[in-house]
Design an enzyme around this catalytic site. Structure first.
Site, PDB file in Angstrom:
ATOM      1  N   THR A  43       0.827  -1.203   0.000  1.00  0.00           N
ATOM      2  CA  THR A  43       0.000   0.000   0.000  1.00  0.00           C
ATOM      3  C   THR A  43       0.859   1.251   0.000  1.00  0.00           C
ATOM      4  O   THR A  43       0.638   2.177  -0.788  1.00  0.00           O
ATOM      5  CB  THR A  43      -0.912   0.010   1.247  1.00  0.00           C
ATOM      6  OG1 THR A  43      -1.698  -1.172   1.256  1.00  0.00           O
ATOM      7  CG2 THR A  43      -1.825   1.222   1.237  1.00  0.00           C
ATOM      8  N   TYR A  83     -12.985  -4.204  -2.474  1.00  0.00           N
ATOM      9  CA  TYR A  83     -14.175  -3.893  -3.262  1.00  0.00           C
ATOM     10  C   TYR A  83     -15.116  -5.087  -3.379  1.00  0.00           C
ATOM     11  O   TYR A  83     -16.311  -4.960  -3.183  1.00  0.00           O
ATOM     12  CB  TYR A  83     -13.809  -3.374  -4.668  1.00  0.00           C
ATOM     13  CG  TYR A  83     -15.021  -2.866  -5.427  1.00  0.00           C
ATOM     14  CD1 TYR A  83     -15.562  -1.618  -5.132  1.00  0.00           C
ATOM     15  CD2 TYR A  83     -15.643  -3.637  -6.394  1.00  0.00           C
ATOM     16  CE1 TYR A  83     -16.686  -1.159  -5.799  1.00  0.00           C
ATOM     17  CE2 TYR A  83     -16.778  -3.191  -7.057  1.00  0.00           C
ATOM     18  CZ  TYR A  83     -17.299  -1.948  -6.753  1.00  0.00           C
ATOM     19  OH  TYR A  83     -18.422  -1.508  -7.395  1.00  0.00           O
ATOM     20  N   TYR A 139      -2.839 -10.139   4.810  1.00  0.00           N
ATOM     21  CA  TYR A 139      -2.881  -8.700   5.103  1.00  0.00           C
ATOM     22  C   TYR A 139      -4.331  -8.310   5.352  1.00  0.00           C
ATOM     23  O   TYR A 139      -5.151  -8.330   4.447  1.00  0.00           O
ATOM     24  CB  TYR A 139      -2.282  -7.939   3.925  1.00  0.00           C
ATOM     25  CG  TYR A 139      -2.214  -6.430   4.061  1.00  0.00           C
ATOM     26  CD1 TYR A 139      -2.385  -5.786   5.283  1.00  0.00           C
ATOM     27  CD2 TYR A 139      -1.952  -5.642   2.950  1.00  0.00           C
ATOM     28  CE1 TYR A 139      -2.305  -4.413   5.392  1.00  0.00           C
ATOM     29  CE2 TYR A 139      -1.874  -4.269   3.037  1.00  0.00           C
ATOM     30  CZ  TYR A 139      -2.052  -3.645   4.261  1.00  0.00           C
ATOM     31  OH  TYR A 139      -1.984  -2.278   4.357  1.00  0.00           O
ATOM     32  N   ARG A 176      -9.007  -0.136   4.386  1.00  0.00           N
ATOM     33  CA  ARG A 176      -8.661   0.034   2.975  1.00  0.00           C
ATOM     34  C   ARG A 176      -9.538  -0.813   2.061  1.00  0.00           C
ATOM     35  O   ARG A 176      -9.862  -0.408   0.947  1.00  0.00           O
ATOM     36  CB  ARG A 176      -7.200  -0.381   2.750  1.00  0.00           C
ATOM     37  CG  ARG A 176      -6.173   0.562   3.326  1.00  0.00           C
ATOM     38  CD  ARG A 176      -5.813   1.650   2.330  1.00  0.00           C
ATOM     39  NE  ARG A 176      -4.725   2.468   2.823  1.00  0.00           N
ATOM     40  CZ  ARG A 176      -4.124   3.422   2.111  1.00  0.00           C
ATOM     41  NH1 ARG A 176      -4.503   3.652   0.868  1.00  0.00           N
ATOM     42  NH2 ARG A 176      -3.160   4.136   2.634  1.00  0.00           N
ATOM     43  N   LYS A 210      -0.207  -9.475   8.575  1.00  0.00           N
ATOM     44  CA  LYS A 210      -0.110  -8.047   8.883  1.00  0.00           C
ATOM     45  C   LYS A 210      -1.498  -7.643   9.365  1.00  0.00           C
ATOM     46  O   LYS A 210      -2.445  -7.580   8.582  1.00  0.00           O
ATOM     47  CB  LYS A 210       0.306  -7.244   7.660  1.00  0.00           C
ATOM     48  CG  LYS A 210       0.354  -5.738   7.922  1.00  0.00           C
ATOM     49  CD  LYS A 210       0.738  -4.961   6.670  1.00  0.00           C
ATOM     50  CE  LYS A 210       0.733  -3.462   6.955  1.00  0.00           C
ATOM     51  NZ  LYS A 210       1.071  -2.669   5.741  1.00  0.00           N
ATOM     52  N   ILE A 244       5.040  -3.915  10.714  1.00  0.00           N
ATOM     53  CA  ILE A 244       5.267  -3.515   9.328  1.00  0.00           C
ATOM     54  C   ILE A 244       5.001  -2.025   9.306  1.00  0.00           C
ATOM     55  O   ILE A 244       3.865  -1.573   9.464  1.00  0.00           O
ATOM     56  CB  ILE A 244       4.377  -4.295   8.354  1.00  0.00           C
ATOM     57  CG1 ILE A 244       4.786  -5.773   8.400  1.00  0.00           C
ATOM     58  CG2 ILE A 244       4.493  -3.737   6.948  1.00  0.00           C
ATOM     59  CD1 ILE A 244       3.932  -6.681   7.557  1.00  0.00           C
TER      60      ILE A 244
END
Length: 294
Positions: free
Chosen positions: A46, A109, A135, A140, A164, A207
């Site tokens: 990202t 999405y 992740y 997000r 993560k 991270i």
């Protein structure tokens, strides 16, 4: 304990003025990060504007960084997307670049249910022999992977070795650790501000975005905490609050990319739909940098 290290920095991707990857500057930045507190790097995540980079350029960047620094650091390639088919294709290709592992995000999405998340990540893991990092970043993606699904994947897919965890909810880390009590499964904080809290609850490290600027300080903070010197570690944590606040004053990676430009790196432009910080935001970032680099 199996670990990729205390700090994996989600490195920015420098671009040329016309928006192409600046490979030489990326190599210079990677070396700088590894010399200043990072144990490893997440490439094209990202923070690295991965969704805006062509797969061909991603693979070249994976290859170059792994070749140059793979002997001294953990290099993890972000190969995830919202398409299982595309994620598998990039994962297979990345498996031949010399990186040490891949990272795959919860499909954005599409908002898959938990069975869809399980099938997606299992398919990605089955496509490679490399370690796979999950992740989880619902802020997000609009979707999330639940602790029970994480545990199911870790138990059924031996190469799913880490996550993560970027929900901002420490109870998620706690639930994962209860379901997967072995330290062989690594939990990394995806939020700089929660680094010590995640480690306290069985995490391996962070991270990080802020490690671009304060990597050495964060490395010292984590080392002290793991040595049982909690008071000293927490004091460093408090001292980092201004820089952490500045790095997330607006959408990541806008602040950190601006900051690294101010520190002398040829970062190039942000790629639309990302854009430069406002004047007011830039002033806050400048002040935070000055307080740590004076």
């Amino acid at each position: 304990m199996t670990t990729f290290g205390n700090i994996l920095t989600a490195m920015i991707t420098p671009f040329t003025d016309d928006g192409h990857v600046n490979f030489q500057e990326a190599l210079r930045l990677a070396g700088y990060l590894l010399d200043n507190g990072s144990d490893g790097l997440i490439v094209c995540g990202t923070t690295g504007e991965g969704p805006n980079i062509d797969d061909r350029d991603k693979l070249e960047l994976f290859t170059l960084i792994a070749k140059e620094y793979g002997h001294r650091a953990t290099i993890i390639a972000n190969t995830g997307s919202n398409s299982t088919k595309k994620s598998i294709a990039l994962t297979k290709a990345a498996s031949h670049t010399g990186v040490h592992g891949v990272m795959a995000v919860v499909p954005y999405y599409n908002k898959p249910n938990q069975e869809g998340c399980y099938l997606h990540f299992k398919a990605v893991a089955d496509s490679t022999d490399l370690p796979v990092m999950l992740y989880n970043v619902p802020g997000r993606t609009g979707g999330r992977i639940e602790p029970q699904t994480v545990a199911r994947l870790a138990k059924e897919c031996p190469n799913i070795t880490s996550i993560k965890e970027a929900t901002g909810d420490i109870s998620i880390t706690q639930q994962i650790r209860v379901l997967l009590p072995s330290d062989d499964f690594m939990i990394y904080s995806g939020d700089d501000a929660l680094t010590l809290d995640v480690i306290q609850n069985g995490g391996a490290g962070v991270i990080s975005v802020a490690a671009h600027i304060v990597g050495k300080e964060m490395q010292k903070m984590i080392a002290l905490f793991k040595e049982g010197k909690v008071k000293e570690a927490r004091a460093i944590e408090l001292s980092l609050v201004p820089i952490l606040k500045a790095m997330f004053i607006t959408t990541n990676p806008i602040p950190v990319k601006y900051a690294m430009k101010q520190l002398g790196f040829c970062t190039g432009p942000l790629l639309l739909p990302l854009c430069d910080p406002s004047v007011e935001e830039a002033q806050i970032i400048d002040a935070a940098i000055k307080s740590y680099k004076q």
